[in-house]
Scaffold this active site. Structure first.
Site, short mmCIF file in Angstrom:
data_model
loop_
_atom_site.label_atom_id
_atom_site.label_comp_id
_atom_site.label_asym_id
_atom_site.label_seq_id
_atom_site.Cartn_x
_atom_site.Cartn_y
_atom_site.Cartn_z
CB CYS A 252 -12.48 -6.12 11.39
SG CYS A 252 -12.35 -4.27 11.46
CB SER B 33 -10.07 -0.31 17.24
OG SER B 33 -10.03 -1.41 18.20
CG LEU B 34 -16.00 -2.40 16.43
CD1 LEU B 34 -16.77 -3.54 16.14
CD2 LEU B 34 -17.06 -1.48 16.89
NE ARG B 35 -7.48 -4.47 19.60
CZ ARG B 35 -6.69 -3.32 20.10
NH1 ARG B 35 -6.47 -3.52 21.55
NH2 ARG B 35 -6.09 -2.50 19.56
NE ARG B 36 -5.86 0.54 19.17
CZ ARG B 36 -5.67 0.83 18.21
NH1 ARG B 36 -6.14 1.59 17.01
NH2 ARG B 36 -4.18 0.30 17.96
NE ARG C 15 -6.13 6.28 11.73
CZ ARG C 15 -6.72 5.11 11.95
NH1 ARG C 15 -6.49 4.73 13.31
NH2 ARG C 15 -7.01 4.41 10.99
CE LYS D 196 -2.69 -2.78 14.37
NZ LYS D 196 -3.73 -1.89 13.56
CG ASP D 197 -4.17 -4.17 9.26
OD1 ASP D 197 -5.07 -4.04 10.11
OD2 ASP D 197 -3.30 -3.31 8.86
NE ARG E 54 -10.86 3.63 8.35
CZ ARG E 54 -11.32 3.25 7.12
NH1 ARG E 54 -12.67 3.19 6.86
NH2 ARG E 54 -10.54 2.93 5.97
N GLY E 55 -8.36 7.03 8.36
CA GLY E 55 -7.42 7.98 7.81
C GLY E 55 -6.04 7.27 8.20
CG ASN E 56 -2.69 8.98 6.39
OD1 ASN E 56 -2.47 9.85 7.25
ND2 ASN E 56 -2.45 9.32 4.99
CB VAL E 57 -0.01 7.50 11.07
CG1 VAL E 57 0.49 8.07 12.44
CG2 VAL E 57 -0.35 6.00 11.52
NE ARG F 51 -3.18 -0.11 3.22
CZ ARG F 51 -3.24 0.06 4.47
NH1 ARG F 51 -2.62 -0.56 5.13
NH2 ARG F 51 -3.74 1.28 4.83
#
Length: 308
Positions: A236, A124-127, A150, A78-79, A144-147, A8
């Site tokens: 996810c 993240s639903l987990r977070r 964010r 993780k992805d 959302r979006g890249n680092v 990517r």
């Protein structure tokens, strides 16, 4: 041998691919990168759970390998879904970085310092689940979006704090880009399966080359985590945290959490073993939690996630 890595175009994806490129070049191979845009990169206004989960970041790269346009792809493990397409294998897991999630804020040093009704960004639903369980007074908004995007949103004042993986920030060298970056205790927030490890997916014909980059300890830990998630059939779309750790003496401790996105119900469990029986531990932990109602809880969580 000349190898092509499908990647990517985000900064983190390019860092990861260039890191593996460098490691392969040390082994005497010629390596080039080919950039592809994935569905997950194109749809930035919708939570991942609602558009198909984490395979969104891997499918186009996998298609490129299956077509013969690339030999391997480097993913944040993780992805990577627990089931891979026929014709591809997970050839190596790299040495893990620090696995914690991190809280980033311009005003508040820790989760405890956040005032009531502070706005925290994460998709993240987990977070979300673990944060709201600990601090139900917080307001969670999708991010959302890249680092870079964010962090910009945080600095623009859209959020009081955001949560990202500490490993990604460290790899990009941006730990000092925000006033406060604090690791979140893993007893409070159990990471995602495979967090902080890179997974190298490849065609079988280059497996012998790729597996030279495998880190045995990371491979053992992440196999337990991926087996756990696979048994629960959770991607996810449901909130699951799981972390296995190989201790210095060869013992293993693995802990996991499942629950509802609003944090109102949480189920945690832990299992102990050793490297001698690590291939069974993930499924054993999953079975233990299934007996305690994990499947029903995750079914409820999925319905709740899709309502939002």
């Amino acid at each position: 041998m000349r190898l092509t890595i499908a990647t990517r175009g985000s900064k983190l994806a390019l860092w990861q691919s260039n890191h593996i490129k460098s490691e392969l070049e040390k082994l005497g191979h010629e390596v080039e990168l080919k950039i592809f845009k994935t569905k997950g990169d194109k749809i930035l206004d919708t939570p991942l759970a609602l558009i198909g989960g984490k395979g969104l970041f891997t499918k186009e790269l996998e298609d490129a390998m299956l077509r013969g346009d690339a030999d391997l792809a480097v993913h944040s493990l993780k992805d990577v879904p627990t089931q891979l397409p026929e014709g591809l294998v997970l050839g190596a897991i790299t040495k893990r970085e620090v696995t914690n999630d991190a809280l980033l804020s311009q005003k508040y040093a820790t989760i405890e310092d956040l005032p009531p009704n502070a706005v925290v960004g994460t998709t993240s639903l987990r977070r979300r689940m673990q944060l709201l369980h600990y601090r139900p007074d917080l307001v969670i908004k999708n991010l959302r979006g890249n680092v870079d995007t964010r962090i910009r949103k945080l600095k623009d004042g859209e959020f009081d704090a955001i949560i990202l993986a500490y490993a990604g920030l460290k790899r990009l060298g941006i730990l000092d880009s925000v006033r406060y970056v604090s690791k979140i205790d893993e007893n409070l927030m159990i990471p995602a399966m495979g967090q902080a490890a890179l997974g190298i997916e490849c065609r079988p014909d280059v497996l012998d080359i790729v597996k030279e980059l495998n880190d045995e300890r990371s491979q053992i830990e992440t196999k337990i985590e991926r087996d756990f998630v696979d048994r629960l059939q959770g991607g996810c779309q449901v909130p699951i945290g799981v972390k296995a750790q190989v201790l210095e003496n060869g013992d293993i401790v693995a802990k996991a959490v499942v629950g509802l996105p609003d944090g109102s119900e949480l189920l945690k469990d832990k299992i102990f073993g050793s490297v001698k029986n690590y291939t069974e531990l993930g499924r054993e932990l999953a079975e233990s939690m299934i007996e305690q109602g994990a499947k029903e809880l995750l079914a409820k969580a999925e319905k709740m996630a899709f309502k939002e």
